[in-house]
Design a protein around this motif. Structure first.
Motif, PDB file in Angstrom:
ATOM      1  N   VAL A 108       0.836  -1.201   0.000  1.00 11.41           N
ATOM      2  CA  VAL A 108       0.000   0.000   0.000  1.00 11.41           C
ATOM      3  C   VAL A 108       0.871   1.250   0.000  1.00 11.41           C
ATOM      4  CG1 VAL A 108      -1.688   1.350   1.331  1.00 11.41           C
ATOM      5  CG2 VAL A 108      -1.891  -1.137   1.258  1.00 11.41           C
ATOM      6  N   ARG A 118      -2.049   7.550  -9.248  1.00 13.98           N
ATOM      7  CA  ARG A 118      -2.654   6.536 -10.130  1.00 13.98           C
ATOM      8  C   ARG A 118      -2.572   6.931 -11.597  1.00 13.98           C
ATOM      9  NH1 ARG A 118      -8.127   5.265  -6.701  1.00 13.98           N
ATOM     10  NH2 ARG A 118      -7.155   3.963  -5.119  1.00 13.98           N
ATOM     11  N   ASP A 128      -1.743  -1.095  -3.728  1.00 14.55           N
ATOM     12  CA  ASP A 128      -2.926  -0.240  -3.587  1.00 14.55           C
ATOM     13  C   ASP A 128      -2.486   1.180  -3.249  1.00 14.55           C
ATOM     14  OD1 ASP A 128      -4.976  -2.122  -3.996  1.00 14.55           O
ATOM     15  OD2 ASP A 128      -4.803  -2.826  -1.927  1.00 14.55           O
ATOM     16  N   LEU A 130      -3.990   4.330  -1.474  1.00 13.77           N
ATOM     17  CA  LEU A 130      -5.128   4.627  -0.614  1.00 13.77           C
ATOM     18  C   LEU A 130      -4.921   5.906   0.174  1.00 13.77           C
ATOM     19  CD1 LEU A 130      -5.517   1.058   0.969  1.00 13.77           C
ATOM     20  CD2 LEU A 130      -6.742   1.968  -1.029  1.00 13.77           C
TER      21      LEU A 130
END
Length: 143
Positions: A108, A118, A128, A130
């Motif tokens: 993450v 992104r 990920d 986040l």
């Protein structure tokens, strides 16, 4: 869980509205998350911690900030980045965040800058990206 903490989360944790960012940093200090850092990201942390204009809304003074930074750095796992992936993010300095995550085996990246991280040409589906709120919801830590 190995994570990479973006500078904006580390800075945000020390402001009046620290909220979820503060909880993420506290979880790192308690070893509930394992932050990963490399040379480029560490250098960015150091640079940002010395910018007086960023700390006007901070809850703590320079000595306390230095102590938090030192404690956070001690909680980090050091990783060497041998390959520069260059995902071609809008902000060139953000590339080191992705590279640190890849080199350090992080699952993450925690950031307030999700959209920009992104947006790169090169994708890493096992990592990920986040917000602090999303991290705490998906991977909660005991209080």
């Amino acid at each position: 869980m190995r994570i990479v903490v973006d500078t904006n989360v580390l800075v945000g944790a020390l402001h009046k509205n620290g909220g979820p960012a503060r909880r993420v940093i506290l979880a790192c200090l308690r070893k509930q998350y394992r932050p990963v850092v490399g040379v480029a990201l560490f250098t960015e942390y150091e640079d940002v911690f010395q910018r007086a204009n960023l700390w006007k809304r901070s809850l703590v003074g320079p000595a306390e900030r230095a102590e938090v930074f030192s404690s956070f750095a001690a909680a980090c796992s050091w990783t060497e980045v041998f390959f520069l992936w260059r995902p071609n993010l809008r902000d060139e300095s953000d590339n080191c965040i992705i590279e640190t995550a890849v080199a350090g085996g992080a699952s993450v990246i925690v950031t307030r800058n999700v959209r920009d991280l992104r947006s790169g040409d090169l994708r890493f589906p096992d990592i990920d990206i986040l917000t602090p709120e999303q991290l705490l919801t998906r991977f909660p830590c005991p209080p």
